[in-house]
Design an enzyme around this catalytic site. Structure first.
Site, PDB file in Angstrom:
ATOM      1  N   HIS A   1       0.830  -1.204   0.000  1.00 42.06           N
ATOM      2  CA  HIS A   1       0.000   0.000   0.000  1.00 42.06           C
ATOM      3  C   HIS A   1       0.866   1.257   0.000  1.00 42.06           C
ATOM      4  CE1 HIS A   1      -3.280  -2.535   2.099  1.00 42.06           C
ATOM      5  NE2 HIS A   1      -3.739  -2.225   0.900  1.00 42.06           N
TER       6      HIS A   1
ATOM      7  N   CYS B   1      -3.203   0.457   9.627  1.00 39.67           N
ATOM      8  CA  CYS B   1      -4.297  -0.415   9.148  1.00 39.67           C
ATOM      9  C   CYS B   1      -5.204  -0.926  10.249  1.00 39.67           C
ATOM     10  CB  CYS B   1      -3.776  -1.576   8.330  1.00 39.67           C
ATOM     11  SG  CYS B   1      -2.186  -2.156   8.755  1.00 39.67           S
TER      12      CYS B   1
HETATM   13  C1  CIR Z   1      -3.730  -7.691   3.354  1.00 39.28           C
HETATM   14  O1  CIR Z   1      -2.881  -8.144   2.594  1.00 39.28           O
HETATM   15  O2  CIR Z   1      -4.751  -7.148   2.939  1.00 39.28           O
HETATM   16  C2  CIR Z   1      -3.494  -7.782   4.846  1.00 39.28           C
HETATM   17  N1  CIR Z   1      -2.832  -9.011   5.146  1.00 39.28           N
HETATM   18  C3  CIR Z   1      -2.686  -6.617   5.354  1.00 39.28           C
HETATM   19  C4  CIR Z   1      -3.405  -5.326   5.202  1.00 39.28           C
HETATM   20  C5  CIR Z   1      -2.634  -4.161   5.697  1.00 39.28           C
HETATM   21  N2  CIR Z   1      -3.409  -2.999   5.574  1.00 39.28           N
HETATM   22  C6  CIR Z   1      -2.898  -1.773   5.482  1.00 39.28           C
HETATM   23  O3  CIR Z   1      -1.683  -1.608   5.411  1.00 39.28           O
HETATM   24  N3  CIR Z   1      -3.743  -0.765   5.400  1.00 39.28           N
END
Ligand code: CIR
Length: 267
Positions: A170, A257
């Site tokens: 991201h 997140c």
């Molecule tokens: C994913 O790959 O969607 C999750 N394992 C990690 C999401 C992390 N989210 C973020 O950095 N906003």
């Protein structure tokens, strides 16, 4: 920018308890799975740090069907002016906006749905005093980003489409806002010139995972285990709270997140 309030003043946040299925969370590499207990401990500390920073935290129940649903930042975007339900770019996360929608409809007068068929993960969105940056990535496509820009405009803010470095999950994996004019960024992201209008603090080489710090009111939460970054930020006089992220890091997650954060005006 229409909002007069600082972009890191928050009094409200939503988090979601980790599910037992979090051990199956998505990851790009070959990382070993985190343990449920390890993730839960990091999450508990996070909630405590948020509350210590003066934020009222609403804790939603775990969702076993969605291993990554602890990462509430991705299915929605929130501002004082309203919320936007997004469309995550990973198939296993597509049901998450619907799951969080009732909570947002209860807490916000205005809740917009991302129009069209494009995809956006909230992790690709950085709110700054100059506007809202939307990073194009493997999870956020052009159609989604453009549709989101329209929604952001409806809420009275300005959006800008930017690029996320190749291979980075991201946009915010690689940066965070430290204060009104300062951004913490990896060297690879800063090289794109995206932060040319900001004071830039560059992450020491090898500590890229520390770039996803989280400024909340007077506190700057920083991933622990990154001594050079911690020392650098401490010297710059930020009030650092080191946070353990080793377990959530195994499934490519960082500090931003784990919550949706906003300033709720008194009614
Ligand atoms: C994913 O790959 O969607 C999750 N394992 C990690 C999401 C992390 N989210 C973020 O950095 N906003």
């Amino acid at each position: 920018m229409s909002s007069p309030r600082s972009v890191y003043r928050f009094n409200s946040a939503i988090v979601r308890e980790p599910s037992r299925s979090v051990v199956d969370g998505l990851r790009a590499g070959e990382h070993a799975s985190p343990t449920y207990e390890g993730v839960k401990a990091e999450h508990d500390d996070y909630i405590a740090a948020m509350r210590d920073a003066g934020v009222k935290v609403t804790v939603l129940p775990a969702l076993e069907t969605f291993p990554d649903s602890i990462f509430v930042e991705d299915p929605a975007l929130v501002f004082t002016e309203g919320a936007i339900l997004l469309r995550p770019g990973a198939v296993s996360r597509l049901g998450e906006p619907e799951a969080i929608a009732p909570t947002l409809r209860h807490m916000f007068d205005t809740v917009l749905d991302l129009p069209g068929n494009g995809y956006v993960d909230g992790g690709d969105v950085l709110t700054t005093p100059k506007g809202v940056m939307i990073g194009l990535s493997a999870r956020t496509d052009k159609a989604g980003a453009e549709a989101l820009a329209v929604c952001i405009d409806k809420l009275g803010r300005k959006a800008e489409l930017v690029a996320t470095p190749e291979g980075v999950l991201h946009f915010k994996t690689d940066c965070s806002l430290l204060d009104e004019e300062t951004v913490l960024s990896t060297a690879r992201l800063a090289r794109s010139g995206v932060f040319k209008d900001f004071r830039q603090i560059i992450i020491p080489e090898g500590e890229e995972a520390a770039a996803n710090a989280l400024r909340v009111n007077d506190v700057l939460m920083v991933p622990a285990d990154h001594p050079r970054t911690l020392e650098m930020l401490d010297k710059l006089d930020y009030r650092i709270v080191p946070m353990k992220t080793a377990e959530i890091g195994k499934i490519d997650a960082g500090l931003s997140c784990l919550s949706l954060r906003w300033y709720r005006e008194a009614e």
